[in-house]
Design a protein around this motif. Sequence first.
Motif, PDB file in Angstrom:
ATOM      1  N   LEU A   1       0.823  -1.212   0.000  1.00 56.27           N
ATOM      2  CA  LEU A   1       0.000   0.000   0.000  1.00 56.27           C
ATOM      3  C   LEU A   1       0.856   1.259   0.000  1.00 56.27           C
ATOM      4  CD1 LEU A   1      -2.995  -0.843   2.378  1.00 56.27           C
ATOM      5  CD2 LEU A   1      -2.957  -0.782  -0.114  1.00 56.27           C
ATOM      6  N   ALA A   2       1.994   1.222   0.683  1.00 56.37           N
ATOM      7  CA  ALA A   2       2.853   2.406   0.736  1.00 56.37           C
ATOM      8  C   ALA A   2       3.343   2.796  -0.652  1.00 56.37           C
ATOM      9  CB  ALA A   2       4.045   2.166   1.669  1.00 56.37           C
ATOM     10  N   VAL A   3       3.891   1.830  -1.390  1.00 56.76           N
ATOM     11  CA  VAL A   3       4.429   2.155  -2.717  1.00 56.76           C
ATOM     12  C   VAL A   3       3.295   2.450  -3.698  1.00 56.76           C
ATOM     13  CG1 VAL A   3       4.527  -0.202  -3.705  1.00 56.76           C
ATOM     14  CG2 VAL A   3       6.257   1.501  -4.338  1.00 56.76           C
ATOM     15  N   GLY A   4       2.155   1.801  -3.504  1.00 59.01           N
ATOM     16  CA  GLY A   4       1.015   2.107  -4.371  1.00 59.01           C
ATOM     17  C   GLY A   4       0.506   3.515  -4.170  1.00 59.01           C
ATOM     18  N   ASP A   5       0.359   3.906  -2.899  1.00 59.85           N
ATOM     19  CA  ASP A   5      -0.168   5.235  -2.579  1.00 59.85           C
ATOM     20  C   ASP A   5       0.816   6.351  -2.931  1.00 59.85           C
ATOM     21  OD1 ASP A   5      -2.433   4.044  -1.548  1.00 59.85           O
ATOM     22  OD2 ASP A   5      -1.721   4.099   0.534  1.00 59.85           O
ATOM     23  N   LEU A   6       2.087   6.149  -2.624  1.00 61.29           N
ATOM     24  CA  LEU A   6       3.057   7.241  -2.688  1.00 61.29           C
ATOM     25  C   LEU A   6       3.779   7.359  -4.019  1.00 61.29           C
ATOM     26  CD1 LEU A   6       4.643   6.921   0.878  1.00 61.29           C
ATOM     27  CD2 LEU A   6       2.666   8.272   0.156  1.00 61.29           C
ATOM     28  N   ALA A   7       4.000   6.256  -4.707  1.00 61.35           N
ATOM     29  CA  ALA A   7       4.768   6.298  -5.956  1.00 61.35           C
ATOM     30  C   ALA A   7       3.924   5.942  -7.173  1.00 61.35           C
ATOM     31  CB  ALA A   7       5.973   5.361  -5.859  1.00 61.35           C
ATOM     32  N   TRP A   8       3.248   4.799  -7.106  1.00 58.41           N
ATOM     33  CA  TRP A   8       2.523   4.287  -8.272  1.00 58.41           C
ATOM     34  C   TRP A   8       1.396   5.228  -8.701  1.00 58.41           C
ATOM     35  CZ3 TRP A   8       3.810   0.425 -11.474  1.00 58.41           C
ATOM     36  CH2 TRP A   8       2.841  -0.109 -12.315  1.00 58.41           C
ATOM     37  N   VAL A   9       0.565   5.639  -7.770  1.00 58.76           N
ATOM     38  CA  VAL A   9      -0.584   6.488  -8.119  1.00 58.76           C
ATOM     39  C   VAL A   9      -0.156   7.801  -8.773  1.00 58.76           C
ATOM     40  CG1 VAL A   9      -2.479   7.872  -7.165  1.00 58.76           C
ATOM     41  CG2 VAL A   9      -2.237   5.472  -6.511  1.00 58.76           C
ATOM     42  N   PRO A  10       0.686   8.610  -8.137  1.00 61.74           N
ATOM     43  CA  PRO A  10       0.974   9.905  -8.766  1.00 61.74           C
ATOM     44  C   PRO A  10       1.820   9.820 -10.030  1.00 61.74           C
ATOM     45  CG  PRO A  10       2.289   9.637  -6.774  1.00 61.74           C
ATOM     46  CD  PRO A  10       1.317   8.499  -6.802  1.00 61.74           C
ATOM     47  N   PHE A  11       2.770   8.879 -10.098  1.00 60.42           N
ATOM     48  CA  PHE A  11       3.716   8.889 -11.213  1.00 60.42           C
ATOM     49  C   PHE A  11       3.357   7.940 -12.355  1.00 60.42           C
ATOM     50  CE2 PHE A  11       6.105  10.499  -7.556  1.00 60.42           C
ATOM     51  CZ  PHE A  11       6.509  11.708  -8.075  1.00 60.42           C
ATOM     52  N   VAL A  12       2.425   7.032 -12.127  1.00 62.19           N
ATOM     53  CA  VAL A  12       1.945   6.170 -13.207  1.00 62.19           C
ATOM     54  C   VAL A  12       0.590   6.661 -13.727  1.00 62.19           C
ATOM     55  CG1 VAL A  12       1.166   3.838 -13.792  1.00 62.19           C
ATOM     56  CG2 VAL A  12       3.251   4.151 -12.457  1.00 62.19           C
ATOM     57  N   TYR A  13      -0.280   7.050 -12.819  1.00 60.03           N
ATOM     58  CA  TYR A  13      -1.616   7.487 -13.232  1.00 60.03           C
ATOM     59  C   TYR A  13      -1.582   8.793 -14.017  1.00 60.03           C
ATOM     60  CZ  TYR A  13      -3.710   3.987 -10.081  1.00 60.03           C
ATOM     61  OH  TYR A  13      -4.089   2.829  -9.467  1.00 60.03           O
ATOM     62  N   SER A  14      -0.511   9.545 -13.906  1.00 56.76           N
ATOM     63  CA  SER A  14      -0.395  10.818 -14.626  1.00 56.76           C
ATOM     64  C   SER A  14       0.338  10.651 -15.954  1.00 56.76           C
ATOM     65  CB  SER A  14       0.351  11.837 -13.758  1.00 56.76           C
ATOM     66  OG  SER A  14       1.628  11.335 -13.385  1.00 56.76           O
ATOM     67  N   LEU A  15       0.525   9.424 -16.396  1.00 54.51           N
ATOM     68  CA  LEU A  15       1.286   9.169 -17.627  1.00 54.51           C
ATOM     69  C   LEU A  15       0.667   9.877 -18.832  1.00 54.51           C
ATOM     70  CD1 LEU A  15       2.714   5.721 -18.684  1.00 54.51           C
ATOM     71  CD2 LEU A  15       1.638   7.180 -20.365  1.00 54.51           C
ATOM     72  N   GLN A  16      -0.665   9.905 -18.919  1.00 52.12           N
ATOM     73  CA  GLN A  16      -1.315  10.530 -20.080  1.00 52.12           C
ATOM     74  C   GLN A  16      -0.971  12.010 -20.174  1.00 52.12           C
ATOM     75  OE1 GLN A  16      -2.962   8.812 -17.694  1.00 52.12           O
ATOM     76  NE2 GLN A  16      -4.191   7.186 -18.617  1.00 52.12           N
ATOM     77  N   ALA A  17      -1.021  12.709 -19.034  1.00 54.63           N
ATOM     78  CA  ALA A  17      -0.707  14.141 -19.045  1.00 54.63           C
ATOM     79  C   ALA A  17       0.752  14.367 -19.436  1.00 54.63           C
ATOM     80  CB  ALA A  17      -1.000  14.754 -17.679  1.00 54.63           C
ATOM     81  N   ARG A  18       1.639  13.514 -18.930  1.00 55.52           N
ATOM     82  CA  ARG A  18       3.065  13.665 -19.278  1.00 55.52           C
ATOM     83  C   ARG A  18       3.285  13.416 -20.762  1.00 55.52           C
ATOM     84  NH1 ARG A  18       7.145  10.172 -19.459  1.00 55.52           N
ATOM     85  NH2 ARG A  18       6.046   8.524 -18.308  1.00 55.52           N
ATOM     86  N   TYR A  19       2.602  12.430 -21.324  1.00 53.51           N
ATOM     87  CA  TYR A  19       2.710  12.128 -22.759  1.00 53.51           C
ATOM     88  C   TYR A  19       2.260  13.318 -23.595  1.00 53.51           C
ATOM     89  CZ  TYR A  19       1.395   9.979 -27.247  1.00 53.51           C
ATOM     90  OH  TYR A  19       1.242   9.678 -28.583  1.00 53.51           O
ATOM     91  N   LEU A  20       1.190  13.986 -23.161  1.00 50.81           N
ATOM     92  CA  LEU A  20       0.639  15.092 -23.942  1.00 50.81           C
ATOM     93  C   LEU A  20       1.515  16.340 -23.905  1.00 50.81           C
ATOM     94  CD1 LEU A  20      -3.139  14.658 -23.041  1.00 50.81           C
ATOM     95  CD2 LEU A  20      -2.066  14.234 -25.261  1.00 50.81           C
TER      96      LEU A  20
END
Length: 435
Positions: A279-298
């Motif tokens: 849960l720690a790595v999911g909450d702190l790293a995975w969510v913000p830096f993977v879920y925002s991939l679309q915005a970074r791509y654009l």
Amino acid sequence: MASSSKAVSDLNPRTHHYEFLGPPGAFAITLGVPTMTYILYFACSEHTGGCPPSIDTAVVLDSLSKIEFWKSLWDTQAFIAYLTWYWFTVVAWFILPGDWIEGTVMRNGQKKKYKINAFSTMLLALGLVIGTIYREGPQPFTFIYEHWTGLITASLLMSVVQGIAVYAASFRSGALLALGGNSGNPIYDFYIGRELNPSIGSFDVKSFNELRPGLILWVLIDIGMICEQAVRRGGFDKVTDSMWLVFAFQSWYVLDGLYNEPAIFTTMDIITDGFGFMLAVGDLAWVPFVYSLQARYLVFNQIELGPIYTTLIIAANLAGYYIFRAANGEKNDFRNGRNPKNLEFMTTERGTKLLTSGWWGRSRHPNYMGDLLMALAWSLPTGFNTPITYFYVIYFAVLLIHRERRDDEACEKKYGKDWHKYKKLVPWRIIPYVY
């Protein structure tokens, strides 16, 4: 002394059933999640040649063998920025007002109290960000795009530190352990979470991490991507419609989740899962830096959708949101003793009532269906030039299917033959007539 030891063992029984293929799987995921977080950056980045870049295995292996590559993942400025952000959310939890609500009854007969101020924390953060942009322009928030890998590293270090700390703290006397995290295998228990609700006084670590540092940072990252694109294109009025769509969809999702903060205390993460590295790595790293991939791509693949495609994508997202919110509303009302729609239900031998009509009569997890439709809508603005921007949808589908299977297994044990009766009444797992 013997009776006391027996009471502790009864309250915290040994875990005999493994998930994620047991210790080998836990070890693989513990290494795999951080690795994949980096891979998704290097596989979809203008700095590495595209999304995906043309891959030369020899060059990749040569880079990995050089100390310079590994040093490049560390960024002192990014580490300080991330640490500052995390402590901002901690301080906000303490100083901002908020109601205290009770969670569900735990195995020891107690109820934890949780402070509800995630939404006000988000508003404070947004106010500071908007104020800074108004005074300084978009340039300060291009820092996020420029220091991406360093911010990932900082979030991963925070995840590891928290994982180790809560695992060590779980051995103190009186700790209430998660039923699935007391196997005795340190690799597995570190990953899955040994203690159910690690806390420092009234500060509950698990619920705090679920809703604040990573989730709010996700929106701030999207704002950073807007700022990066605005600098490149000559102003906010030049930002593409695709970027605005992704930001609108994802920020609304986060704001809605934070506004409805009490709903999280009926979820599996809070009720049954321990808090560990997973849960720690999911909450702190995975969510913000993977879920925002679309915005970074654009940022570097700037797509203009036009009014027709924009309207269709908005319709898809609104449909998903309606299903998600309507289904969760029915569930929360019913769990709180209300049934304003006069929904049908069955009563188990345990006395538990299970909905069999409304959205919960269409499938056993209709909220997941809405979630998946929204996830698809978040990726559609990126077009169809690369499958990588659809990673989130695929990953999320796998995650929700796995979570549904875990829930089904738990309910099988809890309700026995009543669960089989219920599944005949509601045969579809997530998507009616499909799955």
